[in-house]
Design an enzyme around this catalytic site. Structure first.
Site, short mmCIF file in Angstrom:
data_model
loop_
_atom_site.label_atom_id
_atom_site.label_comp_id
_atom_site.label_asym_id
_atom_site.label_seq_id
_atom_site.Cartn_x
_atom_site.Cartn_y
_atom_site.Cartn_z
N CYS A 55 9.94 -7.23 -0.87
CA CYS A 55 9.66 -5.82 -0.59
C CYS A 55 10.18 -4.92 -1.71
O CYS A 55 11.39 -4.80 -1.90
CB CYS A 55 10.29 -5.45 0.76
SG CYS A 55 10.35 -3.70 1.12
N CYS A 58 12.50 -2.08 -0.63
CA CYS A 58 13.80 -2.65 -0.22
C CYS A 58 14.68 -2.87 -1.44
O CYS A 58 15.88 -2.55 -1.43
CB CYS A 58 13.60 -3.98 0.51
SG CYS A 58 12.62 -3.86 2.01
#
Length: 131
Positions: A55, A58
């Site tokens: 991600c 993230c």
């Protein structure tokens, strides 16, 4: 060519768990159960980062999350990879990454969906102040 362009926009991979971080990385259901039970009846705020290694957002917010963990020593910061602990993520109804769940006394008190550093910082300050 697409992967070349992606590499220009995608942040670099997050560093592996480092020993200097105040963030507790949880990699098993047993470790999660132990961590959660230890704080279930405590007034201390727990900030859970549900993320994934693939991600981009993230990885982008990870340095800020680590910085918050070192700054807000009155809270416990936990990181959970949704690919490793999907059942835990499902229990907390995580549908997007990153999702930050703030827990006090075993109950969710707030959440932030997305890499919204300022909103997360503000919510942590609010709930630490209410201890």
């Amino acid at each position: 060519m697409g992967s070349f362009l992606s590499s220009l926009v995608t942040p670099p991979p997050a560093a592996a768990d480092d020993g200097d971080s105040a963030v507790v990385a949880v990699h098993s259901k047993a470790a999660w159960d132990q961590q959660f039970e230890a704080h279930r009846n405590a007034a201390k705020l727990m900030v859970i980062d549900f993320s994934a290694s693939w991600c981009g957002p993230c990885r982008f917010i990870e340095p800020a999350f680590k910085e918050m963990a070192s700054r807000f020593t009155d809270a416990v910061f936990v990181k959970i990879d949704v690919d490793e602990l999907g059942k835990v993520a499902k229990t907390f109804r995580v549908e997007a990454m990153p999702t930050f769940v703030l827990v006090k006394g075993g109950q969710e008190v707030s959440r932030v969906v997305g890499a919204k550093k300022d909103e997360l910082d503000r919510k942590i300050k609010t709930f630490i102040a209410s201890c």
